[in-house]
Design an enzyme around this catalytic site. Structure first.
Site, PDB file in Angstrom:
ATOM      1  CB  CYS A   4      47.995  56.102  43.808  1.00  0.00           C
ATOM      2  SG  CYS A   4      48.702  54.622  44.537  1.00  0.00           S
ATOM      3  CB  CYS A   7      46.575  56.601  47.318  1.00  0.00           C
ATOM      4  SG  CYS A   7      48.334  56.873  47.637  1.00  0.00           S
ATOM      5  CG  ASP A  30      46.998  40.037  44.759  1.00  0.00           C
ATOM      6  OD1 ASP A  30      48.073  40.661  44.783  1.00  0.00           O
ATOM      7  OD2 ASP A  30      46.331  39.859  43.722  1.00  0.00           O
ATOM      8  CG  HIS A  46      52.141  57.410  46.704  1.00  0.00           C
ATOM      9  ND1 HIS A  46      51.382  56.484  46.012  1.00  0.00           N
ATOM     10  CD2 HIS A  46      53.133  57.790  45.866  1.00  0.00           C
ATOM     11  CE1 HIS A  46      51.892  56.332  44.798  1.00  0.00           C
ATOM     12  NE2 HIS A  46      52.955  57.114  44.692  1.00  0.00           N
ATOM     13  CG  ASN A  87      57.232  41.792  42.147  1.00  0.00           C
ATOM     14  OD1 ASN A  87      58.156  40.996  42.264  1.00  0.00           O
ATOM     15  ND2 ASN A  87      55.967  41.404  42.113  1.00  0.00           N
ATOM     16  CG  HIS A 100      52.548  46.203  46.268  1.00  0.00           C
ATOM     17  ND1 HIS A 100      52.727  47.231  45.363  1.00  0.00           N
ATOM     18  CD2 HIS A 100      52.623  45.061  45.550  1.00  0.00           C
ATOM     19  CE1 HIS A 100      52.897  46.724  44.157  1.00  0.00           C
ATOM     20  NE2 HIS A 100      52.847  45.401  44.244  1.00  0.00           N
ATOM     21  CG  HIS A 102      53.344  40.483  46.258  1.00  0.00           C
ATOM     22  ND1 HIS A 102      52.196  40.278  45.515  1.00  0.00           N
ATOM     23  CD2 HIS A 102      54.010  41.481  45.625  1.00  0.00           C
ATOM     24  CE1 HIS A 102      52.177  41.098  44.478  1.00  0.00           C
ATOM     25  NE2 HIS A 102      53.274  41.840  44.523  1.00  0.00           N
TER      26      HIS A 102
HETATM   27  P1  5GP Z   1      52.865  43.946  41.505  1.00  0.00           P
HETATM   28  O1  5GP Z   1      52.776  43.186  40.216  1.00  0.00           O
HETATM   29  O2  5GP Z   1      52.826  45.439  41.303  1.00  0.00           O
HETATM   30  O3  5GP Z   1      53.984  43.513  42.388  1.00  0.00           O
HETATM   31  O4  5GP Z   1      51.559  43.539  42.326  1.00  0.00           O
HETATM   32  C1  5GP Z   1      50.343  44.190  42.196  1.00  0.00           C
HETATM   33  C2  5GP Z   1      49.308  43.270  42.776  1.00  0.00           C
HETATM   34  O5  5GP Z   1      48.119  44.003  42.980  1.00  0.00           O
HETATM   35  C3  5GP Z   1      48.952  42.093  41.872  1.00  0.00           C
HETATM   36  O6  5GP Z   1      49.210  40.870  42.544  1.00  0.00           O
HETATM   37  C4  5GP Z   1      47.454  42.292  41.591  1.00  0.00           C
HETATM   38  O7  5GP Z   1      46.743  41.081  41.560  1.00  0.00           O
HETATM   39  C5  5GP Z   1      47.036  43.180  42.733  1.00  0.00           C
HETATM   40  N1  5GP Z   1      45.912  44.047  42.420  1.00  0.00           N
HETATM   41  C6  5GP Z   1      45.753  44.802  41.301  1.00  0.00           C
HETATM   42  N2  5GP Z   1      44.602  45.502  41.382  1.00  0.00           N
HETATM   43  C7  5GP Z   1      44.026  45.167  42.559  1.00  0.00           C
HETATM   44  C8  5GP Z   1      42.813  45.558  43.207  1.00  0.00           C
HETATM   45  O8  5GP Z   1      42.047  46.370  42.701  1.00  0.00           O
HETATM   46  N3  5GP Z   1      42.563  44.988  44.423  1.00  0.00           N
HETATM   47  C9  5GP Z   1      43.395  44.096  45.015  1.00  0.00           C
HETATM   48  N4  5GP Z   1      43.039  43.601  46.186  1.00  0.00           N
HETATM   49  N5  5GP Z   1      44.554  43.717  44.438  1.00  0.00           N
HETATM   50  C10 5GP Z   1      44.858  44.247  43.233  1.00  0.00           C
HETATM   51 ZN    ZN Z   2      49.648  55.485  46.411  1.00  0.00          ZN
END
Ligand code: 5GP
Ligand code: ZN
Length: 114
Positions: A4, A7, A30, A46, A87, A100, A102
């Site tokens: 993950c 994680c 992000d 997790h 989400n 998570h 946002h």
């Molecule tokens: P989701 O679409 O699952 O609600 O949001 C996942 C978020 O994680 C996205 O906004 C994406 O930009 C962010 N994200 C994906 N990979 C990484 C990463 O390696 N580092 C950081 N800081 N954010 C990430």
């Molecule tokens: Zn995790």
């Protein structure tokens, strides 16, 4: 959860741009920000999706929200306003399956979201 992504950030295997941390919560910028302030606030434990929150995690969302309000204050967007979003699964566009929240702010946002 060895595979993950988030994680790995909790364990330090990957170093995020951390803006807040306590015993239960980690918050970092992000990678692909959608607003001037875009921080992800995650539980260190997790939990894959909001659907997977159980009785043992009832306090967790409150902790994520409290951390988000603190970061919003420190980022100077508490008064102008901000949005917190969780989400869940495909229709909401969840792409990382570690819960998570946002925190988005620093610009005007339309409603409803797309
Ligand atoms: P989701 O679409 O699952 O609600 O949001 C996942 C978020 O994680 C996205 O906004 C994406 O930009 C962010 N994200 C994906 N990979 C990484 C990463 O390696 N580092 C950081 N800081 N954010 C990430
Ligand atoms: Zn995790």
């Amino acid at each position: 959860m060895a595979e993950c992504l988030f994680c790995k950030m909790v364990s330090g295997q990957i170093k995020p741009d951390t803006v807040y941390e306590d015993d239960d919560v980690l918050a970092f910028k992000d990678l692909n920000p959608q607003a001037p302030v875009h921080v992800l606030v995650i539980p260190k434990k997790h939990v894959a999706t909001l659907n997977d929150l159980g009785e043992a995690e009832t306090a967790l969302l409150g902790k994520l929200s409290l951390a988000a309000t603190r970061i919003a204050r420190e980022s100077g967007i508490a008064a102008s306003g901000y949005r917190t979003v969780v989400n869940c699964n495909a229709d909401a566009g969840q792409s990382v399956f570690h819960l998570h929240l946002h925190l988005l702010g620093g610009r005007f946002m339309r409603w409803p979201p797309g």
